[in-house]
Design an enzyme around this catalytic site. Sequence first.
Site, PDB file in Angstrom:
ATOM      1  N   ASP A  85      38.194  55.482  37.459  1.00 13.76           N
ATOM      2  CA  ASP A  85      38.603  54.449  36.499  1.00 13.76           C
ATOM      3  C   ASP A  85      39.667  54.970  35.527  1.00 13.76           C
ATOM      4  O   ASP A  85      39.699  56.156  35.210  1.00 13.76           O
ATOM      5  CB  ASP A  85      37.368  53.984  35.720  1.00 13.76           C
ATOM      6  CG  ASP A  85      37.625  52.680  34.983  1.00 13.76           C
ATOM      7  OD1 ASP A  85      38.498  51.910  35.414  1.00 13.76           O
ATOM      8  OD2 ASP A  85      36.936  52.435  33.975  1.00 13.76           O
ATOM      9  N   ASN A 129      36.582  43.169  41.335  1.00 13.01           N
ATOM     10  CA  ASN A 129      38.026  43.381  41.120  1.00 13.01           C
ATOM     11  C   ASN A 129      38.886  42.257  41.716  1.00 13.01           C
ATOM     12  O   ASN A 129      40.080  42.172  41.424  1.00 13.01           O
ATOM     13  CB  ASN A 129      38.480  44.737  41.677  1.00 13.01           C
ATOM     14  CG  ASN A 129      37.973  45.928  40.876  1.00 13.01           C
ATOM     15  OD1 ASN A 129      37.728  47.006  41.407  1.00 13.01           O
ATOM     16  ND2 ASN A 129      37.809  45.757  39.580  1.00 13.01           N
TER      17      ASN A 129
HETATM   18  C1  IPE Z   1      35.037  49.949  38.470  1.00 11.34           C
HETATM   19  O1  IPE Z   1      36.033  49.912  37.505  1.00 11.34           O
HETATM   20  C2  IPE Z   1      35.614  49.756  39.823  1.00 11.34           C
HETATM   21  C3  IPE Z   1      36.488  50.828  40.310  1.00 11.34           C
HETATM   22  C4  IPE Z   1      36.798  51.922  39.678  1.00 11.34           C
HETATM   23  C5  IPE Z   1      37.023  50.609  41.622  1.00 11.34           C
HETATM   24  P1  IPE Z   1      36.362  48.578  36.684  1.00 11.34           P
HETATM   25  O2  IPE Z   1      37.481  48.907  35.798  1.00 11.34           O
HETATM   26  O3  IPE Z   1      36.555  47.436  37.615  1.00 11.34           O
HETATM   27  O4  IPE Z   1      35.000  48.348  35.885  1.00 11.34           O
HETATM   28  P2  IPE Z   1      34.738  47.600  34.509  1.00 11.34           P
HETATM   29  O5  IPE Z   1      35.331  46.231  34.626  1.00 11.34           O
HETATM   30  O6  IPE Z   1      35.387  48.396  33.437  1.00 11.34           O
HETATM   31  O7  IPE Z   1      33.246  47.603  34.372  1.00 11.34           O
HETATM   32  C1  IPE Z   2      40.475  51.767  38.363  1.00  3.41           C
HETATM   33  O1  IPE Z   2      41.348  51.715  37.302  1.00  3.41           O
HETATM   34  C2  IPE Z   2      41.078  51.258  39.640  1.00  3.41           C
HETATM   35  C3  IPE Z   2      40.503  49.993  40.117  1.00  3.41           C
HETATM   36  C4  IPE Z   2      39.544  49.333  39.551  1.00  3.41           C
HETATM   37  C5  IPE Z   2      41.091  49.443  41.314  1.00  3.41           C
HETATM   38  P1  IPE Z   2      41.554  50.386  36.456  1.00  3.41           P
HETATM   39  O2  IPE Z   2      42.583  49.544  37.109  1.00  3.41           O
HETATM   40  O3  IPE Z   2      40.242  49.712  36.218  1.00  3.41           O
HETATM   41  O4  IPE Z   2      42.105  50.979  35.112  1.00  3.41           O
HETATM   42  P2  IPE Z   2      41.708  50.554  33.643  1.00  3.41           P
HETATM   43  O5  IPE Z   2      40.229  50.695  33.526  1.00  3.41           O
HETATM   44  O6  IPE Z   2      42.154  49.138  33.458  1.00  3.41           O
HETATM   45  O7  IPE Z   2      42.442  51.517  32.774  1.00  3.41           O
HETATM   46 MG    MG Z   3      38.811  49.949  34.787  1.00  6.72          MG
END
Ligand code: IPE
Ligand code: IPE
Ligand code: MG
Length: 248
Positions: free
Chosen positions: A16, A64
């Site tokens: 993340d 997502n």
């Molecule tokens: C979890 O991260 C999913 C992945 C890293 C693929 P998210 O960014 O989607 O999770 P939340 O929304 O902060 O809980």
């Molecule tokens: C994780 O990084 C990747 C996926 C969930 C695909 P994020 O895209 O959630 O990055 P932040 O949390 O918004 O910084």
């Molecule tokens: Mg995230």
Amino acid sequence: MNDLNLKRLHVAIIMDGNGRWAAQRGLPRTAGHRAGIAALRRVVERAPDAGIDCLTLYAFSSDNWKRPRAEVEFIFRLLRIFLRIETAQLSANEVRLEVIGRRDRLPQAVLEAIEKAERATAGGERMHLRVAIDYSSREAIARAAASAIEMLGPNEVSSIDWLGPCLGRALTAESGEVDLLIRTGGEKRLSDFLLWECAYTELVFLERMWPEFDATDLDAALDEFRHRERRFGGVPAVQECSQWPATV
Ligand code: IPE
Ligand code: IPE
Ligand code: MG
């Protein structure tokens, strides 16, 4: 050295922080996802030598899909390119790739890339790499429960005793429970990842954003894990002490 140092591990990572990493640099979120792929590559390369037997990476959650269409399309394009480019390397490193999660909603080109990569790496015995795409742990548990009920029939279903072991087998038979879960990006939550498999998992939450994660961070997390005492509901192991009983 104790057993923990010798045991081959199942490590899971919630990768993340891609978007915030990019925002901090005045870049679009997509740049963060691209940099995230480089981090993924570094970790997969280091993992087998770090004592990891099974590595499960959270790449795209079922929630997502709520993101802007352009971002989702970009992530899938990256995953497809990653699979195409990395398959030969995974195969050479004897890493077996498996994608977990729903497949029925994936773009056809991604599905084909997954199937091709899985076939090409099927013989890998050095490490099992599981990439979670369109993954929801609640959905996986519900699916395992549905197939257990179908298999056992209504009579056995009336007793709850069989259900736990049956679900446990369905969800962990191949990869085992998770020993260590790492989440980068500063959030301290599971976001529907491996809920059953993480019942007794050691958790490591890092402020570092995923694109900055490297082999040193993985080693440091494993080192922290090895200093934790896992009790699984029991009591601390009896410490061996050459000074005991004390001689007077
Ligand atoms: C979890 O991260 C999913 C992945 C890293 C693929 P998210 O960014 O989607 O999770 P939340 O929304 O902060 O809980
Ligand atoms: C994780 O990084 C990747 C996926 C969930 C695909 P994020 O895209 O959630 O990055 P932040 O949390 O918004 O910084
Ligand atoms: Mg995230």
